[in-house]
Design a protein around this motif. Structure first.
Motif, mmCIF file in Angstrom:
data_model
loop_
_atom_site.group_PDB
_atom_site.id
_atom_site.type_symbol
_atom_site.label_atom_id
_atom_site.label_comp_id
_atom_site.label_asym_id
_atom_site.label_seq_id
_atom_site.Cartn_x
_atom_site.Cartn_y
_atom_site.Cartn_z
ATOM 1 N N GLN A 1 0.007 2.507 8.670
ATOM 2 C CA GLN A 1 -0.740 1.925 9.660
ATOM 3 C C GLN A 1 -0.635 0.272 9.819
ATOM 4 O O GLN A 1 -0.422 -0.339 11.234
ATOM 5 C CB GLN A 1 -2.157 2.335 9.774
ATOM 6 N N ASN A 2 -0.830 -0.434 8.729
ATOM 7 C CA ASN A 2 -0.598 -1.705 8.703
ATOM 8 C C ASN A 2 0.787 -2.129 9.049
ATOM 9 O O ASN A 2 0.757 -3.471 9.658
ATOM 10 C CB ASN A 2 -1.054 -2.341 7.425
ATOM 11 N N LEU A 3 1.562 -1.601 8.478
ATOM 12 C CA LEU A 3 3.066 -1.762 8.806
ATOM 13 C C LEU A 3 3.265 -1.693 10.322
ATOM 14 O O LEU A 3 3.787 -2.647 11.040
ATOM 15 C CB LEU A 3 4.121 -0.895 8.106
ATOM 16 N N LEU B 1 -4.791 -0.822 -9.314
ATOM 17 C CA LEU B 1 -3.984 -0.780 -8.021
ATOM 18 C C LEU B 1 -4.443 0.431 -7.351
ATOM 19 O O LEU B 1 -3.986 1.490 -8.038
ATOM 20 C CB LEU B 1 -2.435 -1.081 -8.119
ATOM 21 N N THR B 2 -4.966 0.354 -6.370
ATOM 22 C CA THR B 2 -5.031 2.019 -5.417
ATOM 23 C C THR B 2 -4.674 1.438 -4.316
ATOM 24 O O THR B 2 -4.916 0.468 -3.483
ATOM 25 C CB THR B 2 -6.267 2.410 -5.658
ATOM 26 N N ALA B 3 -3.960 2.762 -3.399
ATOM 27 C CA ALA B 3 -3.959 2.473 -2.076
ATOM 28 C C ALA B 3 -3.498 3.864 -1.422
ATOM 29 O O ALA B 3 -3.236 4.723 -2.340
ATOM 30 C CB ALA B 3 -2.567 1.656 -2.138
ATOM 31 N N ASN B 4 -3.508 3.882 -0.349
ATOM 32 C CA ASN B 4 -3.280 5.089 0.427
ATOM 33 C C ASN B 4 -2.094 4.763 1.330
ATOM 34 O O ASN B 4 -2.024 3.595 2.100
ATOM 35 C CB ASN B 4 -4.534 5.241 1.533
ATOM 36 N N PRO B 5 -1.025 5.719 1.167
ATOM 37 C CA PRO B 5 0.110 5.297 1.905
ATOM 38 C C PRO B 5 0.067 5.252 3.466
ATOM 39 O O PRO B 5 0.557 4.644 4.307
ATOM 40 C CB PRO B 5 1.254 6.415 1.429
ATOM 41 N N GLN C 1 0.974 -1.114 -0.029
ATOM 42 C CA GLN C 1 -0.047 -0.052 0.095
ATOM 43 C C GLN C 1 0.892 1.261 -0.024
ATOM 44 O O GLN C 1 0.739 2.135 -0.910
ATOM 45 C CB GLN C 1 -0.727 -0.004 1.360
ATOM 46 N N PHE C 2 1.882 1.031 0.612
ATOM 47 C CA PHE C 2 2.735 2.288 0.567
ATOM 48 C C PHE C 2 3.442 2.564 -0.696
ATOM 49 O O PHE C 2 3.580 3.831 -1.157
ATOM 50 C CB PHE C 2 3.899 2.465 2.009
ATOM 51 N N ALA C 3 3.787 1.514 -1.121
ATOM 52 C CA ALA C 3 4.475 1.666 -2.443
ATOM 53 C C ALA C 3 3.672 2.128 -3.433
ATOM 54 O O ALA C 3 4.175 2.975 -4.200
ATOM 55 C CB ALA C 3 5.197 0.228 -2.750
ATOM 56 N N VAL C 4 2.580 1.410 -3.505
ATOM 57 C CA VAL C 4 1.434 2.176 -4.411
ATOM 58 C C VAL C 4 1.205 3.361 -4.240
ATOM 59 O O VAL C 4 1.112 4.475 -5.228
ATOM 60 C CB VAL C 4 0.446 0.915 -4.537
#
Length: 518
Positions: free
Chosen positions: A217-219, A208-212, A189-192
């Motif tokens: 937060q997941n990390l 592909l979509t994501a919020n860094p 998610q961060f990379a994207v």
């Protein structure tokens, strides 16, 4: 990895080269941070004892983490023979193969290792469903996609990258307490989410979509709670904060602690060297390079010699810098960083007063066929095609400042004089070099003055990185002082500059900084 589509693959690879491969060595190395916020629309996860790697797979994983791949494969052999569909040994075996491809970039090993990855995916189809099985399948799919992208198999690489990403999302949905999936999904998610806008068309094409912020937060969830991948998650989190958010302290503390706890771990030494190098601590980085573990049990990492060559160049040890880069080019199987190494060989020969024929030979090496996808290679190739000589005073000052030798850099800059013949590029670079030296010395008022002067001399359209980097640094300075409006102004200014050699990374950092200000 390529000028268009493949550059996104290299951007992702840079973030995920460790992230999809390296597992936790059982070091107690928490980041001493406050509990993270939950990912979007989710409650914090406080997991029960998670589904874990087997004991033999964990031992093998620790060896992969130390870059002792042969030892890891020997430890896995009995378990793979007795349980050929078990997810834990299949995952660890794949990590060993994937990290070999990433570190060596040896095209002669690609076909065999990629075939092994596909065979492991087939084996996992016959394993009983579980969190670990589904996680291993998603992780290996990502390994396969990134391997294919690395070796320019773009269509299949993009397909597997997209598939692995969506599989990992499904694992998190089905097993929300399984923290390893949070680790990998967060990194994806961060990379994207942090890629520059110029690549968003490709993200849309791949779906592909994501919020860094969600990725971080997941990390953080995986970094703050015990699991087989906790140390790994802590490393990614610290490196992202250091590289993208100008927060190096925890990365420096963590890498020091890791090498102290495991002095036989080559990966930890690599992290210590590279972190100190990025933070302009050349003496500390060289000390770590010389203290790193070595021997036939370790995977050869020629890139370490390329880093050492830079560090020696900063010190003005041109002969040893030349020797290290020649060894890098001799031993390295990949294509990236070769142009950068040739450029640094040219600098060492030129600044070291070698014969003109030697200087010219190294300069011509920059233009040898090969990719210029990573920014260092792109800079070297751009320098070659621009065909304008470097200023020796500014070049020495740059190298000294890059190594953290800021007083020496300012002393070197005293000899710079502007004449009617001085190039526009050099007129822009001179105040920028002063600004970076004063910034390194903590003299922030002087740094601000010269950053501002850099942009005045450059104007809004100079095709060099000095002015946009000056704006980025002013944004960081204002942010540190708590002046959000001024910080926002300069981060946006950094984004507004046209093409320059480091636009991708500069824009990514400015974008993330603007998001953080919100």
């Amino acid at each position: 990895m390529l000028a268009t589509c493949a550059r996104i693959s290299w951007a992702v690879l840079l973030l995920m080269a460790m992230g999809c491969t390296l597992a936790s060595a059982k070091a107690n190395t928490s980041l001493e941070q406050s509990p993270p916020q939950a990912a979007e629309n989710e409650q914090p996860v406080y997991a029960p004892k998670p589904e874990a790697l087997t004991a033999s797979s964990r031992r093998a994983y620790a060896e992969v983490f130390k870059l002792r791949l042969g030892t890891a494969r020997e430890l896995l052999r009995p378990e793979l023979a007795s349980a050929p569909t078990a997810p834990a040994p299949l995952l660890v075996a794949n990590c060993a193969d994937f990290i070999e491809l990433l570190c060596t970039q040896d095209a002669s090993r690609y076909e065999a290792l990629a075939a092994s990855q596909e065979a492991r995916l087939d084996a996992l189809d016959d394993a009983p469903a579980s969190a670990l099985r589904d996680y291993a399948r998603a992780e290996i799919t990502l390994h396969l996609g990134l391997s294919q992208l690395l070796f320019k198999h773009l269509v299949m690489g993009g397909y597997h990258l997209r598939s692995g990403y969506h599989q990992m999302q499904d694992v998190v949905k089905q097993y929300p307490a399984f923290l390893p999936a949070r680790k990998t999904l967060g990194l994806c998610q961060f990379a994207v989410g942090s890629l520059p806008e110029g690549y968003h068309w490709l993200l849309r094409l791949l779906g592909l979509t994501a919020n860094p912020e969600t990725g971080l937060q997941n990390l953080a969830l995986a970094a703050n709670q015990p699991n087989d991948f906790q140390t790994e998650s802590q490393i990614y989190l610290a490196m992202i904060r250091e590289g993208y958010y100008k927060k190096p302290e925890e990365a420096l503390r963590l890498t020091e602690r890791l090498t102290t706890h495991q002095p036989d771990n080559l990966l930890f030494y690599y992290l210590l060297i590279s972190t100190n190098k990025r933070q302009h601590h050349a003496d500390a980085a060289l000390a770590a390079y010389r203290a790193r573990p070595a021997g036939p049990a370790y995977l050869p990492i020629p890139y370490l010699r390329h880093m050492a060559a830079d560090l020696l160049l900063y010190q003005g040890d041109y002969a040893d810098s030349e020797r290290e880069n020649l060894a890098f080019l001799r031993d390295y199987k990949g294509q990236h960083y070769r142009k950068d190494a040739a450029f640094k060989l040219y600098l060492a020969a030129w600044l070291g007063g070698q014969p003109a024929a030697t200087v010219a030979r190294y300069r011509e090496m920059i233009n040898r066929p090969g990719p210029a996808d990573v920014e260092e290679d792109n800079y070297a190739q751009h320098y070659y095609h621009e065909a304008v000589g470097l200023n020796p005073i500014l070049t020495r000052a740059r190298l000294q400042s890059d190594g953290g030798y800021n007083q020496q850099a300012l002393k070197t800059l005293h000899a710079f004089r502007t004449t009617p013949a001085t190039l526009w590029r050099d007129r822009i670079e001179e105040p920028y070099r002063r600004a970076r030296a004063f910034q390194g010395l903590g003299q922030l008022d002087s740094a601000w003055f010269y950053f501002e002067r850099t942009q005045t001399v450059a104007g809004p359209k100079a095709p060099y990185y000095f002015a946009p980097q000056a704006a980025l640094q002013q944004g960081y300075l204002a942010q540190s002082a708590g002046n959000k409006p001024v910080a926002r102004k300069y981060f946006q200014k950094a984004l507004n500059y046209p093409w320059h050699e480091y636009k991708n990374s500069t824009d990514a950092k400015a974008k993330l900084a603007l998001r953080e200000l919100k």
